[in-house]
Write an enzyme that holds these catalytic residues in place. Structure first.
Site, short mmCIF file in Angstrom:
data_model
loop_
_atom_site.label_atom_id
_atom_site.label_comp_id
_atom_site.label_asym_id
_atom_site.label_seq_id
_atom_site.Cartn_x
_atom_site.Cartn_y
_atom_site.Cartn_z
N GLN A 177 16.44 19.52 17.52
CA GLN A 177 17.27 20.42 18.24
C GLN A 177 17.18 22.47 17.50
O GLN A 177 18.02 22.35 18.40
CB GLN A 177 18.72 20.07 17.51
CG GLN A 177 18.54 18.33 18.29
CD GLN A 177 19.60 17.87 17.12
OE1 GLN A 177 21.15 17.31 18.56
NE2 GLN A 177 20.11 16.99 16.36
N HIS A 229 16.05 21.54 22.48
CA HIS A 229 16.76 22.95 22.73
C HIS A 229 16.41 24.44 22.76
O HIS A 229 16.78 25.49 23.18
CB HIS A 229 17.96 23.01 21.38
CG HIS A 229 18.72 21.87 21.94
ND1 HIS A 229 19.63 21.57 20.81
CD2 HIS A 229 18.63 20.49 22.83
CE1 HIS A 229 20.03 20.38 21.88
NE2 HIS A 229 19.84 19.98 22.42
N CYS A 250 12.58 34.34 38.06
CA CYS A 250 11.92 33.96 38.09
C CYS A 250 11.05 32.68 37.14
O CYS A 250 10.11 31.55 36.74
CB CYS A 250 9.96 34.70 37.51
SG CYS A 250 10.03 34.97 37.01
N ASN A 307 23.15 13.02 4.66
CA ASN A 307 24.16 14.27 5.59
C ASN A 307 25.15 14.35 4.76
O ASN A 307 25.04 13.44 4.24
CB ASN A 307 24.44 13.41 6.93
CG ASN A 307 25.44 15.24 7.85
OD1 ASN A 307 26.22 15.53 6.52
ND2 ASN A 307 25.43 15.12 8.55
#
Ligand code: APR
Length: 259
Positions: free
Chosen positions: A102, A120, A131, A222
């Site tokens: 991400q 992302h 454009c 984590n």
């Protein structure tokens, strides 16, 4: 009693296809702030609606462009950490390792991972706001701009529209090819390592769920507790730069003893 790390080593040891799904947490130990850290997260200091939306760019393109130049300068001053390097090392153990990130930094690439899927987008590839084409050669200032400095964005060489960062802003769709590749990898992997993400932003946060539904094991890395919803989900508590190298070296030892 088998420890979680021993179970994870066994699962990855027996796997052929691994997806490594990463968020801002994996770059935290390279000195790049995460988004939702209550103390020094990016969103603790900034309102994402003023910096990470197309309307913010319409309102003040120089503020948004300057902010991304500052973030790019931060990344340029950072180095891949031991977690990025260990993931690149895992790909050398004979397993098919697909990195789905991400993050918009290039630390996985600089650590040696290849074909990284950026859900992302990337700081490295600006595109035209009008454009949507990405200029082939563009010198992007990596001079150190301070946070909050407004810098007028360069102009598109084709239509003279303003260039914008090649990242996915809130309310925008993910790059179709990146999403397709990530979903395919998640559906076909044996294990997905989810490293350093709060899992709060969809559809990216769907990737570990897709893997779980397809029968893979999902391992969260984590320092802050992760809620597990299935017996095929495991949680390794700790910082990425500590847990991931440890895990990969244990896998390499297990590989050696297995052969
Ligand atoms: N090692 C592992 N994980 C860590 C570390 C670390 N050293 N430090 C922090 N973390 C964890 C935090 O506990 C948190 O769960 O990393 C996670 C970072 O969460 P977020 O800041 O929400 O970042 P992320 O999950 O990548 O956000 C997803 O949100 O704003 C958007 O586009 C942005 O891609 C981003 C998306």
């Amino acid at each position: 009693m088998t420890s979680t790390i021993e179970v994870v080593v066994k699962i990855v040891g027996n796997s052929k296809r691994v997806v490594v799904f990463t968020g801002a947490g994996i770059s935290a130990e390279s000195g790049i702030p995460t988004f939702r850290d209550p103390l020094n997260g990016i969103w603790a200091r900034h309102d994402p609606r003023k910096l990470e939306t197309a309307s913010a760019f319409r309102e003040d393109a120089a503020l948004v462009w300057g902010w991304y130049l500052w973030r790019r300068a931060q990344v340029a001053q950072s180095l891949p950490n031991a977690a990025h390097l260990a993931i690149a090392q895992l790909a050398k153990t004979g397993r098919v390792v697909t990195v789905v990130t991400q993050n918009i930094d290039d630390l996985h690439e600089r650590a040696g991972s290849v074909d990284v899927i950026h859900l992302h987008g990337s700081l490295e590839q600006p595109k035209c706001f009008a454009c949507h084409r990405a200029p082939t050669s563009l010198y992007l200032e990596t001079k150190i701009v301070c946070e909050g400095v407004r810098v007028e964005p360069p102009r598109c060489p084709r239509c003279n529209g303003k260039l914008r960062p090649g990242v996915v802003w809130f309310g925008e769709t993910l790059p179709a090819s990146a999403w397709k590749r990530a979903v395919l990898a998640a559906k076909n992997c044996d294990v997905l390592l989810s490293i350093g993400t709060s899992g709060e932003v969809f559809p990216a946060a769907e990737i570990p769920i897709i893997a779980l539904k397809a029968g893979a094991s999902v391992v969260h890395v984590n320092p802050i507790g992760v809620s597990l919803s299935s017996s095929h989900e495991l949680y390794l508590a700790g910082r990425a730069a500590e847990c991931v190298p440890n895990l990969v070296s244990l896998i390499e030892i297990a590989d050696k003893t297995a052969h």
